[in-house]
Design an enzyme around this catalytic site. Structure first.
Site, PDB file in Angstrom:
ATOM      1  N   ASN A   9       0.918  -1.126  -0.035  1.00 29.96           N
ATOM      2  CA  ASN A   9      -0.042   0.068  -0.148  1.00 29.96           C
ATOM      3  C   ASN A   9       0.983   1.347  -0.028  1.00 29.96           C
ATOM      4  O   ASN A   9       1.568   1.369   0.988  1.00 29.96           O
ATOM      5  CB  ASN A   9      -1.069  -0.119   1.285  1.00 29.96           C
ATOM      6  CG  ASN A   9      -1.701   1.306   1.342  1.00 29.96           C
ATOM      7  OD1 ASN A   9      -1.915   1.960   0.290  1.00 29.96           O
ATOM      8  ND2 ASN A   9      -2.152   1.536   2.529  1.00 29.96           N
ATOM      9  N   TRP A  10       1.162   1.781  -0.977  1.00 32.44           N
ATOM     10  CA  TRP A  10       1.795   2.902  -1.381  1.00 32.44           C
ATOM     11  C   TRP A  10       1.396   4.191  -0.679  1.00 32.44           C
ATOM     12  O   TRP A  10       2.336   4.959  -0.419  1.00 32.44           O
ATOM     13  CB  TRP A  10       2.302   3.266  -2.817  1.00 32.44           C
ATOM     14  CG  TRP A  10       3.030   2.039  -3.438  1.00 32.44           C
ATOM     15  CD1 TRP A  10       3.637   1.015  -3.023  1.00 32.44           C
ATOM     16  CD2 TRP A  10       3.460   2.195  -4.915  1.00 32.44           C
ATOM     17  NE1 TRP A  10       4.154   0.156  -3.784  1.00 32.44           N
ATOM     18  CE2 TRP A  10       4.361   0.824  -5.040  1.00 32.44           C
ATOM     19  CE3 TRP A  10       3.103   2.883  -5.972  1.00 32.44           C
ATOM     20  CZ2 TRP A  10       4.567   0.324  -6.312  1.00 32.44           C
ATOM     21  CZ3 TRP A  10       3.772   2.550  -7.269  1.00 32.44           C
ATOM     22  CH2 TRP A  10       4.425   1.285  -7.304  1.00 32.44           C
ATOM     23  N   LYS A  11       0.275   4.292  -0.389  1.00 33.38           N
ATOM     24  CA  LYS A  11      -0.273   5.446   0.276  1.00 33.38           C
ATOM     25  C   LYS A  11      -0.086   6.636  -0.703  1.00 33.38           C
ATOM     26  O   LYS A  11      -0.102   6.641  -1.789  1.00 33.38           O
ATOM     27  CB  LYS A  11      -0.127   5.583   1.825  1.00 33.38           C
ATOM     28  CG  LYS A  11       0.010   4.521   2.522  1.00 33.38           C
ATOM     29  CD  LYS A  11      -0.057   4.752   3.831  1.00 33.38           C
ATOM     30  CE  LYS A  11      -0.011   3.434   4.789  1.00 33.38           C
ATOM     31  NZ  LYS A  11       0.009   3.388   6.132  1.00 33.38           N
ATOM     32  N   HIS A  95      -9.825   1.126   4.481  1.00 32.77           N
ATOM     33  CA  HIS A  95      -8.405   1.274   5.164  1.00 32.77           C
ATOM     34  C   HIS A  95      -8.666   2.298   6.407  1.00 32.77           C
ATOM     35  O   HIS A  95      -9.542   3.251   6.308  1.00 32.77           O
ATOM     36  CB  HIS A  95      -7.246   1.728   4.339  1.00 32.77           C
ATOM     37  CG  HIS A  95      -5.862   1.608   4.961  1.00 32.77           C
ATOM     38  ND1 HIS A  95      -5.494   2.631   6.051  1.00 32.77           N
ATOM     39  CD2 HIS A  95      -4.922   0.981   4.714  1.00 32.77           C
ATOM     40  CE1 HIS A  95      -4.273   2.601   6.261  1.00 32.77           C
ATOM     41  NE2 HIS A  95      -4.062   1.366   5.400  1.00 32.77           N
ATOM     42  N   GLU A  97      -7.009   4.724   7.711  1.00 33.59           N
ATOM     43  CA  GLU A  97      -6.888   6.052   7.388  1.00 33.59           C
ATOM     44  C   GLU A  97      -8.000   6.658   6.673  1.00 33.59           C
ATOM     45  O   GLU A  97      -8.561   7.730   6.971  1.00 33.59           O
ATOM     46  CB  GLU A  97      -5.682   6.202   6.564  1.00 33.59           C
ATOM     47  CG  GLU A  97      -4.408   6.010   7.184  1.00 33.59           C
ATOM     48  CD  GLU A  97      -3.074   5.291   6.412  1.00 33.59           C
ATOM     49  OE1 GLU A  97      -2.989   5.695   5.468  1.00 33.59           O
ATOM     50  OE2 GLU A  97      -2.308   5.059   7.479  1.00 33.59           O
ATOM     51  N   GLU A 167      -5.660  -5.149  10.366  1.00 33.31           N
ATOM     52  CA  GLU A 167      -4.620  -4.105  10.681  1.00 33.31           C
ATOM     53  C   GLU A 167      -5.132  -3.220  11.999  1.00 33.31           C
ATOM     54  O   GLU A 167      -5.699  -2.496  12.043  1.00 33.31           O
ATOM     55  CB  GLU A 167      -4.499  -2.916   9.416  1.00 33.31           C
ATOM     56  CG  GLU A 167      -4.342  -3.705   8.154  1.00 33.31           C
ATOM     57  CD  GLU A 167      -3.711  -2.772   7.045  1.00 33.31           C
ATOM     58  OE1 GLU A 167      -2.500  -2.788   6.844  1.00 33.31           O
ATOM     59  OE2 GLU A 167      -4.472  -1.554   6.938  1.00 33.31           O
ATOM     60  N   GLY A 173       2.178   2.210  10.626  1.00 30.57           N
ATOM     61  CA  GLY A 173       3.094   3.294  10.433  1.00 30.57           C
ATOM     62  C   GLY A 173       3.448   3.557  11.754  1.00 30.57           C
ATOM     63  O   GLY A 173       4.155   4.836  11.865  1.00 30.57           O
ATOM     64  N   SER A 212       3.149  -2.209  10.410  1.00 38.99           N
ATOM     65  CA  SER A 212       4.522  -2.168  10.415  1.00 38.99           C
ATOM     66  C   SER A 212       5.266  -3.524  10.028  1.00 38.99           C
ATOM     67  O   SER A 212       6.235  -4.139  10.843  1.00 38.99           O
ATOM     68  CB  SER A 212       4.977  -1.684  11.834  1.00 38.99           C
ATOM     69  OG  SER A 212       4.423  -0.391  12.079  1.00 38.99           O
ATOM     70  N   GLY A 233       2.655  -1.115   4.473  1.00 39.39           N
ATOM     71  CA  GLY A 233       2.664   0.374   3.906  1.00 39.39           C
ATOM     72  C   GLY A 233       4.222   0.777   3.659  1.00 39.39           C
ATOM     73  O   GLY A 233       4.989   0.423   2.659  1.00 39.39           O
ATOM     74  N   GLY A 234       5.015   1.336   4.623  1.00 41.18           N
ATOM     75  CA  GLY A 234       6.121   1.772   4.823  1.00 41.18           C
ATOM     76  C   GLY A 234       7.225   0.940   4.087  1.00 41.18           C
ATOM     77  O   GLY A 234       7.923   1.458   3.042  1.00 41.18           O
TER      78      GLY A 234
HETATM   79  C1  PEP Z   1      -1.077   0.052   5.776  1.00 39.67           C
HETATM   80  O1  PEP Z   1      -1.171   1.116   5.615  1.00 39.67           O
HETATM   81  O2  PEP Z   1      -1.939  -0.593   5.417  1.00 39.67           O
HETATM   82  C2  PEP Z   1       0.235  -0.261   6.792  1.00 39.67           C
HETATM   83  C3  PEP Z   1       0.117  -1.625   7.196  1.00 39.67           C
HETATM   84  O3  PEP Z   1       1.070   0.426   6.901  1.00 39.67           O
HETATM   85  P1  PEP Z   1       2.406   0.125   7.557  1.00 39.67           P
HETATM   86  O4  PEP Z   1       3.192  -1.054   7.197  1.00 39.67           O
HETATM   87  O5  PEP Z   1       3.379   1.410   7.253  1.00 39.67           O
HETATM   88  O6  PEP Z   1       2.055   0.136   8.973  1.00 39.67           O
END
Ligand code: PEP
Length: 250
Positions: A9-11, A95, A97, A167, A173, A212, A233-234
Protein backbone atom coordinates in the site's frame (compact mmCIF):
# COMPACT_ATOMS: atom_id res chain seq x y z
CA UNK A 1 -4.11 -24.61 0.64
CA UNK A 2 -4.30 -20.80 0.68
CA UNK A 3 -1.82 -19.01 -1.55
CA UNK A 4 -0.07 -16.28 0.45
CA UNK A 5 -0.65 -12.73 -0.74
CA UNK A 6 1.61 -9.78 -0.11
CA UNK A 7 0.27 -6.40 -1.18
CA UNK A 8 2.02 -3.05 -0.99
CA UNK A 9 0.00 0.00 0.00
CA UNK A 10 2.03 2.91 -1.28
CA UNK A 11 -0.38 5.45 0.20
CA UNK A 12 0.23 9.05 -0.97
CA UNK A 13 3.90 8.56 -1.76
CA UNK A 14 6.11 8.69 -4.80
CA UNK A 15 6.56 10.39 -8.13
CA UNK A 16 6.66 9.10 -11.68
CA UNK A 17 10.43 8.75 -11.36
CA UNK A 18 10.39 6.94 -8.01
CA UNK A 19 7.52 4.70 -9.16
CA UNK A 20 9.59 3.58 -12.14
CA UNK A 21 12.62 2.94 -9.95
CA UNK A 22 10.60 0.96 -7.41
CA UNK A 23 8.95 -1.17 -10.09
CA UNK A 24 12.31 -1.78 -11.81
CA UNK A 25 13.63 -3.01 -8.47
CA UNK A 26 10.63 -5.29 -7.90
CA UNK A 27 10.83 -6.81 -11.36
CA UNK A 28 14.54 -7.49 -10.92
CA UNK A 29 13.87 -9.68 -7.88
CA UNK A 30 10.39 -11.11 -8.39
CA UNK A 31 11.67 -14.43 -9.77
CA UNK A 32 12.95 -15.29 -6.31
CA UNK A 33 9.41 -15.20 -4.95
CA UNK A 34 8.21 -18.75 -5.45
CA UNK A 35 4.66 -19.15 -4.25
CA UNK A 36 3.30 -15.88 -2.92
CA UNK A 37 1.02 -13.68 -4.97
CA UNK A 38 2.38 -10.14 -5.08
CA UNK A 39 0.49 -6.90 -5.72
CA UNK A 40 1.07 -3.17 -5.40
CA UNK A 41 -1.68 -0.64 -4.66
CA UNK A 42 -0.59 2.62 -6.21
CA UNK A 43 -1.92 6.19 -6.18
CA UNK A 44 -4.55 6.60 -8.92
CA UNK A 45 -2.42 8.92 -11.03
CA UNK A 46 0.38 6.37 -11.36
CA UNK A 47 -1.81 3.44 -12.40
CA UNK A 48 -1.06 4.03 -16.09
CA UNK A 49 2.68 3.79 -15.42
CA UNK A 50 2.21 0.77 -13.17
CA UNK A 51 0.12 -0.97 -15.80
CA UNK A 52 2.66 -0.22 -18.53
CA UNK A 53 5.53 -1.57 -16.47
CA UNK A 54 3.90 -4.58 -14.84
CA UNK A 55 1.82 -5.98 -17.70
CA UNK A 56 3.13 -9.45 -18.52
CA UNK A 57 4.97 -9.77 -15.18
CA UNK A 58 3.80 -11.89 -12.22
CA UNK A 59 3.05 -8.75 -10.16
CA UNK A 60 -0.58 -7.60 -9.91
CA UNK A 61 -1.67 -4.07 -9.16
CA UNK A 62 -4.58 -2.19 -7.70
CA UNK A 63 -5.82 1.01 -6.10
CA UNK A 64 -6.19 2.21 -2.53
CA UNK A 65 -9.78 3.44 -2.68
CA UNK A 66 -12.75 3.82 -5.03
CA UNK A 67 -16.12 5.53 -5.18
CA UNK A 68 -19.23 3.71 -4.03
CA UNK A 69 -21.02 5.23 -7.03
CA UNK A 70 -20.72 3.75 -10.49
CA UNK A 71 -20.48 6.98 -12.50
CA UNK A 72 -21.79 10.51 -12.75
CA UNK A 73 -21.52 13.90 -11.09
CA UNK A 74 -19.15 13.02 -8.25
CA UNK A 75 -16.29 15.47 -8.65
CA UNK A 76 -12.92 14.06 -7.70
CA UNK A 77 -14.08 10.47 -7.33
CA UNK A 78 -12.80 7.38 -9.15
CA UNK A 79 -15.14 4.59 -10.27
CA UNK A 80 -14.55 0.84 -10.21
CA UNK A 81 -14.91 0.78 -14.01
CA UNK A 82 -12.01 3.24 -14.28
CA UNK A 83 -9.79 0.98 -12.18
CA UNK A 84 -10.73 -1.93 -14.42
CA UNK A 85 -9.84 0.20 -17.42
CA UNK A 86 -6.29 0.16 -16.04
CA UNK A 87 -6.46 -3.60 -15.42
CA UNK A 88 -6.42 -3.29 -11.66
CA UNK A 89 -7.04 -6.58 -9.91
CA UNK A 90 -7.27 -5.31 -6.34
CA UNK A 91 -8.71 -2.35 -4.49
CA UNK A 92 -8.24 -1.59 -0.81
CA UNK A 93 -11.53 -0.83 0.94
CA UNK A 94 -11.99 0.58 4.43
CA UNK A 95 -8.35 1.29 5.24
CA UNK A 96 -8.19 2.75 8.75
CA UNK A 97 -6.85 6.03 7.34
CA UNK A 98 -9.99 6.30 5.19
CA UNK A 99 -12.16 5.40 8.17
CA UNK A 100 -10.53 7.82 10.60
CA UNK A 101 -9.47 10.74 8.37
CA UNK A 102 -12.29 10.72 5.81
CA UNK A 103 -15.21 9.53 7.91
CA UNK A 104 -15.80 6.25 6.07
CA UNK A 105 -18.17 4.21 8.22
CA UNK A 106 -19.15 0.54 7.94
CA UNK A 107 -22.11 1.42 5.74
CA UNK A 108 -20.00 3.30 3.18
CA UNK A 109 -17.26 0.67 3.30
CA UNK A 110 -19.88 -1.99 2.57
CA UNK A 111 -21.15 0.01 -0.43
CA UNK A 112 -17.59 0.35 -1.73
CA UNK A 113 -17.00 -3.36 -1.23
CA UNK A 114 -20.22 -4.12 -3.10
CA UNK A 115 -19.44 -1.96 -6.12
CA UNK A 116 -15.86 -3.26 -6.29
CA UNK A 117 -16.99 -6.87 -6.14
CA UNK A 118 -19.87 -6.38 -8.57
CA UNK A 119 -17.49 -4.81 -11.08
CA UNK A 120 -15.00 -7.67 -10.94
CA UNK A 121 -12.33 -6.13 -8.73
CA UNK A 122 -11.04 -8.07 -5.72
CA UNK A 123 -11.58 -5.96 -2.60
CA UNK A 124 -9.04 -6.03 0.22
CA UNK A 125 -11.23 -5.23 3.23
CA UNK A 126 -9.28 -3.63 6.08
CA UNK A 127 -10.43 -4.10 9.66
CA UNK A 128 -8.82 -3.45 13.01
CA UNK A 129 -9.11 -1.83 16.39
CA UNK A 130 -7.58 1.35 17.80
CA UNK A 131 -5.27 1.24 20.82
CA UNK A 132 -8.08 2.57 23.01
CA UNK A 133 -10.39 -0.21 21.82
CA UNK A 134 -7.72 -2.87 22.45
CA UNK A 135 -7.12 -1.53 25.94
CA UNK A 136 -10.87 -1.59 26.62
CA UNK A 137 -10.92 -5.25 25.58
CA UNK A 138 -13.29 -4.74 22.65
CA UNK A 139 -10.96 -5.79 19.78
CA UNK A 140 -13.15 -8.74 18.79
CA UNK A 141 -16.34 -6.64 18.95
CA UNK A 142 -14.84 -4.02 16.63
CA UNK A 143 -13.48 -6.51 14.13
CA UNK A 144 -16.73 -8.49 14.18
CA UNK A 145 -18.76 -5.32 13.57
CA UNK A 146 -16.57 -4.32 10.62
CA UNK A 147 -16.69 -7.77 9.03
CA UNK A 148 -20.37 -8.39 9.77
CA UNK A 149 -21.28 -5.11 8.06
CA UNK A 150 -20.08 -6.63 4.79
CA UNK A 151 -20.85 -10.30 5.46
CA UNK A 152 -24.42 -9.77 6.69
CA UNK A 153 -25.26 -7.33 3.90
CA UNK A 154 -23.62 -9.01 0.92
CA UNK A 155 -23.34 -12.62 2.10
CA UNK A 156 -20.43 -14.82 3.14
CA UNK A 157 -19.70 -16.02 -0.38
CA UNK A 158 -19.19 -12.43 -1.61
CA UNK A 159 -16.91 -11.81 1.36
CA UNK A 160 -15.05 -14.97 0.39
CA UNK A 161 -14.22 -13.54 -3.01
CA UNK A 162 -12.21 -10.79 -1.40
CA UNK A 163 -9.25 -10.63 0.96
CA UNK A 164 -9.38 -9.40 4.56
CA UNK A 165 -6.50 -7.42 6.05
CA UNK A 166 -6.42 -7.34 9.84
CA UNK A 167 -4.63 -4.11 10.64
CA UNK A 168 -4.55 -3.01 14.26
CA UNK A 169 -4.68 0.77 13.94
CA UNK A 170 -2.07 1.22 16.66
CA UNK A 171 0.43 -0.77 14.59
CA UNK A 172 0.00 1.09 11.31
CA UNK A 173 2.95 3.30 10.48
CA UNK A 174 4.07 3.32 14.11
CA UNK A 175 6.77 0.65 14.14
CA UNK A 176 4.70 -1.08 16.88
CA UNK A 177 4.00 -4.44 15.27
CA UNK A 178 1.49 -6.81 16.85
CA UNK A 179 3.27 -9.89 18.17
CA UNK A 180 2.72 -12.99 16.05
CA UNK A 181 0.54 -14.35 18.88
CA UNK A 182 -1.59 -11.19 19.09
CA UNK A 183 -2.09 -11.18 15.33
CA UNK A 184 -2.82 -14.92 15.18
CA UNK A 185 -5.41 -14.61 17.95
CA UNK A 186 -7.43 -12.07 15.96
CA UNK A 187 -6.97 -13.94 12.67
CA UNK A 188 -8.28 -17.12 14.31
CA UNK A 189 -11.21 -15.13 15.69
CA UNK A 190 -11.99 -13.82 12.19
CA UNK A 191 -11.96 -17.34 10.81
CA UNK A 192 -14.32 -18.54 13.56
CA UNK A 193 -16.64 -15.60 12.92
CA UNK A 194 -16.85 -16.42 9.22
CA UNK A 195 -17.19 -20.15 9.92
CA UNK A 196 -20.45 -19.46 11.75
CA UNK A 197 -21.86 -18.42 8.37
CA UNK A 198 -19.86 -20.52 5.93
CA UNK A 199 -17.14 -23.06 6.77
CA UNK A 200 -15.87 -23.26 3.20
CA UNK A 201 -15.36 -19.50 2.97
CA UNK A 202 -13.72 -19.49 6.39
CA UNK A 203 -11.21 -22.16 5.33
CA UNK A 204 -10.38 -20.52 2.03
CA UNK A 205 -10.44 -16.76 2.56
CA UNK A 206 -7.02 -15.17 2.74
CA UNK A 207 -6.33 -13.09 5.84
CA UNK A 208 -3.47 -10.62 5.69
CA UNK A 209 -1.80 -8.98 8.64
CA UNK A 210 -0.93 -5.29 8.32
CA UNK A 211 0.84 -2.94 10.70
CA UNK A 212 4.55 -2.21 10.54
CA UNK A 213 5.35 -5.55 8.90
CA UNK A 214 8.91 -5.38 7.64
CA UNK A 215 11.81 -7.47 6.41
CA UNK A 216 12.82 -8.27 9.99
CA UNK A 217 9.48 -9.43 11.42
CA UNK A 218 7.65 -10.82 8.38
CA UNK A 219 8.80 -14.44 8.66
CA UNK A 220 7.52 -14.96 12.21
CA UNK A 221 4.18 -13.30 11.47
CA UNK A 222 3.71 -15.22 8.24
CA UNK A 223 4.53 -18.49 10.00
CA UNK A 224 1.32 -18.25 12.05
CA UNK A 225 -1.40 -20.65 11.04
CA UNK A 226 -4.09 -18.16 10.10
CA UNK A 227 -1.90 -15.40 8.63
CA UNK A 228 -1.88 -15.76 4.86
CA UNK A 229 0.04 -12.68 3.88
CA UNK A 230 0.60 -9.03 4.57
CA UNK A 231 -0.61 -5.58 3.63
CA UNK A 232 2.54 -3.53 3.72
CA UNK A 233 2.76 0.25 3.96
CA UNK A 234 6.15 1.83 4.66
CA UNK A 235 8.22 -1.24 3.82
CA UNK A 236 6.59 -1.53 0.39
CA UNK A 237 8.31 1.66 -0.75
CA UNK A 238 11.75 0.06 -0.90
CA UNK A 239 12.08 -2.73 -3.44
CA UNK A 240 14.54 -4.82 -1.44
CA UNK A 241 12.50 -4.63 1.78
CA UNK A 242 9.26 -5.48 -0.01
CA UNK A 243 10.86 -8.37 -1.91
CA UNK A 244 12.32 -9.71 1.29
CA UNK A 245 8.79 -9.83 2.81
CA UNK A 246 7.50 -11.52 -0.36
CA UNK A 247 10.25 -14.13 -0.15
CA UNK A 248 9.40 -14.76 3.51
CA UNK A 249 5.85 -15.57 2.39
CA UNK A 250 7.16 -18.26 0.09
C1 PEP B 1 -0.98 0.05 5.88
O1 PEP B 1 -1.07 1.23 5.65
O2 PEP B 1 -1.84 -0.72 5.42
C2 PEP B 1 0.14 -0.42 6.69
C3 PEP B 1 0.12 -1.64 7.14
O3 PEP B 1 1.16 0.48 6.90
P1 PEP B 1 2.57 0.18 7.62
O4 PEP B 1 3.09 -1.12 7.06
O5 PEP B 1 3.43 1.34 7.27
O6 PEP B 1 2.29 0.07 9.08
Amino acid sequence: MRQPIIAGNWKMNGSRASTKELLDGLMAGIDEVKTAEVAVCAPFVYLAEVRAQLSGTPIFWGAQNLSHEEKGAFTGEIAASMLLDFDCKYVIVGHSERRSLYGEDDNLVTKKYAVAHRSGLTPILCVGETLEEREKGVTEDVVARQINAVMNTLGASVLGEGVIAYEPVWAIGTGMTATPEQAQEVHAFIRRLIAEKDAHVSDNIRLQYGGSMNAGNAAELLAMEDIDGGLIGGASLKAEDFLSICRAAG
